[in-house]
Design an enzyme around this catalytic site. Structure first.
Site, PDB file in Angstrom:
ATOM      1  N   GLU A 145      39.193  28.210  48.489  1.00 38.82           N
ATOM      2  CA  GLU A 145      39.900  28.113  49.778  1.00 38.82           C
ATOM      3  C   GLU A 145      39.281  26.957  50.563  1.00 38.82           C
ATOM      4  OE1 GLU A 145      42.543  29.268  51.665  1.00 38.82           O
ATOM      5  OE2 GLU A 145      41.684  28.012  53.228  1.00 38.82           O
ATOM      6  N   CYS A 169      55.831  30.984  49.938  1.00 38.12           N
ATOM      7  CA  CYS A 169      56.579  31.965  50.738  1.00 38.12           C
ATOM      8  C   CYS A 169      57.619  31.167  51.525  1.00 38.12           C
ATOM      9  CB  CYS A 169      55.687  32.819  51.630  1.00 38.12           C
ATOM     10  SG  CYS A 169      54.772  31.924  52.849  1.00 38.12           S
ATOM     11  N   ASP A 223      38.069  21.878  48.580  1.00 33.73           N
ATOM     12  CA  ASP A 223      39.412  21.322  48.445  1.00 33.73           C
ATOM     13  C   ASP A 223      39.808  21.384  46.970  1.00 33.73           C
ATOM     14  OD1 ASP A 223      41.659  19.763  48.198  1.00 33.73           O
ATOM     15  OD2 ASP A 223      40.878  18.085  49.381  1.00 33.73           O
ATOM     16  N   ALA A 266      43.274  30.534  48.113  1.00 30.54           N
ATOM     17  CA  ALA A 266      43.057  31.985  48.140  1.00 30.54           C
ATOM     18  C   ALA A 266      43.174  32.629  49.521  1.00 30.54           C
ATOM     19  CB  ALA A 266      41.703  32.304  47.529  1.00 30.54           C
ATOM     20  N   GLY A 301      44.896  38.191  50.136  1.00 30.84           N
ATOM     21  CA  GLY A 301      45.670  39.343  49.653  1.00 30.84           C
ATOM     22  C   GLY A 301      45.904  39.276  48.145  1.00 30.84           C
ATOM     23  N   LYS A 302      46.372  38.117  47.684  1.00 31.68           N
ATOM     24  CA  LYS A 302      46.664  38.013  46.243  1.00 31.68           C
ATOM     25  C   LYS A 302      45.371  37.972  45.448  1.00 31.68           C
ATOM     26  CE  LYS A 302      51.073  35.771  47.170  1.00 31.68           C
ATOM     27  NZ  LYS A 302      50.782  35.417  48.587  1.00 31.68           N
ATOM     28  N   ASP A 307      49.141  29.410  45.097  1.00 34.50           N
ATOM     29  CA  ASP A 307      49.965  29.982  46.176  1.00 34.50           C
ATOM     30  C   ASP A 307      49.925  28.934  47.290  1.00 34.50           C
ATOM     31  OD1 ASP A 307      51.398  31.718  47.745  1.00 34.50           O
ATOM     32  OD2 ASP A 307      49.700  33.025  48.220  1.00 34.50           O
TER      33      ASP A 307
HETATM   34  C1  LIG Z   1      49.933  30.317  51.385  1.00 35.97           C
HETATM   35  S1  LIG Z   1      48.281  30.404  51.812  1.00 35.97           S
HETATM   36  C2  LIG Z   1      47.623  31.387  50.507  1.00 35.97           C
HETATM   37  C3  LIG Z   1      47.758  32.864  50.741  1.00 35.97           C
HETATM   38  C4  LIG Z   1      46.844  33.668  49.835  1.00 35.97           C
HETATM   39  N1  LIG Z   1      47.059  33.375  48.442  1.00 35.97           N
HETATM   40  C5  LIG Z   1      46.994  35.167  50.056  1.00 35.97           C
HETATM   41  O1  LIG Z   1      47.691  35.830  49.293  1.00 35.97           O
HETATM   42  O2  LIG Z   1      46.399  35.662  51.008  1.00 35.97           O
HETATM   43  C6  LIG Z   1      47.659  28.824  51.385  1.00 35.97           C
HETATM   44  C7  LIG Z   1      46.179  28.690  51.567  1.00 35.97           C
HETATM   45  O3  LIG Z   1      45.777  27.442  50.979  1.00 35.97           O
HETATM   46  C8  LIG Z   1      44.746  26.903  51.746  1.00 35.97           C
HETATM   47  N2  LIG Z   1      44.642  25.461  51.416  1.00 35.97           N
HETATM   48  C9  LIG Z   1      45.325  24.423  51.948  1.00 35.97           C
HETATM   49  N3  LIG Z   1      44.974  23.275  51.355  1.00 35.97           N
HETATM   50  C10 LIG Z   1      44.069  23.594  50.396  1.00 35.97           C
HETATM   51  C11 LIG Z   1      43.331  22.838  49.458  1.00 35.97           C
HETATM   52  N4  LIG Z   1      43.485  21.500  49.374  1.00 35.97           N
HETATM   53  N5  LIG Z   1      42.463  23.479  48.651  1.00 35.97           N
HETATM   54  C12 LIG Z   1      42.310  24.829  48.729  1.00 35.97           C
HETATM   55  N6  LIG Z   1      42.979  25.600  49.617  1.00 35.97           N
HETATM   56  C13 LIG Z   1      43.858  24.991  50.431  1.00 35.97           C
HETATM   57  C14 LIG Z   1      45.160  27.205  53.171  1.00 35.97           C
HETATM   58  O4  LIG Z   1      44.071  27.122  54.047  1.00 35.97           O
HETATM   59  C15 LIG Z   1      45.717  28.609  53.017  1.00 35.97           C
HETATM   60  O5  LIG Z   1      44.706  29.552  53.255  1.00 35.97           O
END
Ligand SMILES: C[S@@+](CC[C@H](N)C(=O)[O-])C[C@H]1O[C@@H](n2cnc3c(N)ncnc32)[C@H](O)[C@@H]1O
Length: 331
Positions: free
Chosen positions: A175, A269, A199, A151, A155-156, A216
């Site tokens: 997150e 993205c 996680d 998350a 934004g989403k 995402d």
């Molecule tokens: C592409 S960003 C997401 C952007 C978000 N959806 C937005 O619109 O603002 C990916 C996110 O996943 C988180 N992340 C990475 N590994 C993760 C995990 N194992 N479990 C949960 N979140 C994780 C990262 O810290 C990052 O904030």
């Protein structure tokens, strides 16, 4: 500084004679385009592959150059107006695809009244399109709970939260990093949204199942280079398989947490095939109760999204980040 060092490193790998030969090559090579458009060569190769998949065959030098040069053209900030409000605000012009998306005419987004009073957030129109697509897939009612597995910064999640509130559905936003979970809390601003620092690959929600899930996924970000130009020099080709393992795991856990008839949006993205189509194909081998929907149908009015069933946006074609969307339904 990383950007400058990266350019110098790639220039220094060849003699000036070698560069002359490369630059005069026709059709252009990945090496010549790397130099003339300021990208690492492996990124040019990845964009070429993704663009060829998009066009269903070889692409011209001009098409590839257009895609690469779009990464060097800074975009004006885009706003997402919340709760479906139209982007009708002083200092904001309509964006290209969604009535609730608007482009800041000049200056900083924080100077816009709607941003100051929380009616709008800064968000690329591509991100808005993928959320709207996920929300518009019909799911047999009743729906009770949605999940955003990655998350931060939120934004989403904010757009999902607005729709969840309107539909009387609960939203769980997960997150990994505490500081990013705090950002989610701040951006979403809706008490009833459950925000969990955890996680997502460990399925911290236990045996709950969800009607709609957004994955995402963390990715190379090669689709957002016009907003983060230096990322092209920070990223290494070796990041792709490392991120790929995480992307597969997140998607696998997401699909296992989807109720029958529910829908999952897998988003990156990045247009890199190894992070998009390949990940979905590999994970679906282990989920014979999951079908892939034609994501293009859920972006009505947006042309040129590729051969399907995935939808791929491009800065040079759509004026958005190069967001990728796959929509998957558990049967
Ligand atoms: C592409 S960003 C997401 C952007 C978000 N959806 C937005 O619109 O603002 C990916 C996110 O996943 C988180 N992340 C990475 N590994 C993760 C995990 N194992 N479990 C949960 N979140 C994780 C990262 O810290 C990052 O904030």
């Amino acid at each position: 500084m990383g950007f400058v060092n990266g350019v110098l490193r790639s220039v220094g790998r060849k003699t000036s004679e070698q560069w002359h030969t490369e630059l005069e090559a026709s059709p252009a090579t990945d090496a010549s385009l790397a130099l003339t458009t300021s990208h690492p060569e492996w990124v040019v190769a990845a964009i070429r592959e993704a663009l060829e998949a998009h066009e269903g065959g070889a692409v011209t030098d001009e098409q590839l150059r257009d895609a690469l040069l779009a990464d060097n053209t800074p975009s004006r900030p885009c706003l997402a107006f919340r709760r479906g409000e139209a982007a009708d605000e002083p200092g904001v012009s309509p964006a290209r695809w969604l009535p609730s998306a608007g482009i800041v005419d000049s200056g900083m987004p924080g100077e816009i009244g709607a941003v100051r009073d929380g009616r709008a957030i800064v968000q690329d129109e591509g991100s808005q399109l993928v959320v709207q697509a996920l929300l518009s897939v019909p799911v047999t009612p009743p729906e009770s709970s949605w999940l955003d597995m990655c998350a931060g910064p939120g934004g989403k999640a904010a757009l999902l939260a607005d729709a969840a509130l309107a539909d009387g559905v609960s939203l769980l936003a997960v997150e990994l990093h505490p500081h990013r979970a705090d950002l989610v809390r701040r951006i979403v601003g809706i008490e009833s949204v459950d925000i969990l620092t955890a996680d997502a690959t460990t399925r911290p929600w236990g045996s709950r199942f969800f009607d709609r899930i957004l994955v995402d996924a963390p990715c190379t970000g090669l689709g957002a280079l016009r907003r983060r130009p230096e990322a092209r020099w920070r990223r290494e080709p070796t990041d792709v398989p490392i991120l790929g393992a995480l992307q597969r795991r997140l998607l696998d856990v997401g699909l296992s947490s989807l109720r029958a008839g529910g829908v999952l949006g897998y988003v990156t993205c990045s247009p890199h095939i190894a992070e998009t189509v390949d990940i979905v194909d590999e994970v679906l081998v282990h989920h014979d109760d999951v079908e892939i929907l034609d994501a293009r149908e859920y972006m009505p009015g947006v042309p040129d999204l590729g051969p399907g069933p995935h939808a791929q946006l491009w800065p040079h074609l759509h004026g958005t980040d190069a967001m990728h969307l796959a929509l998957l339904r558990r049967t």
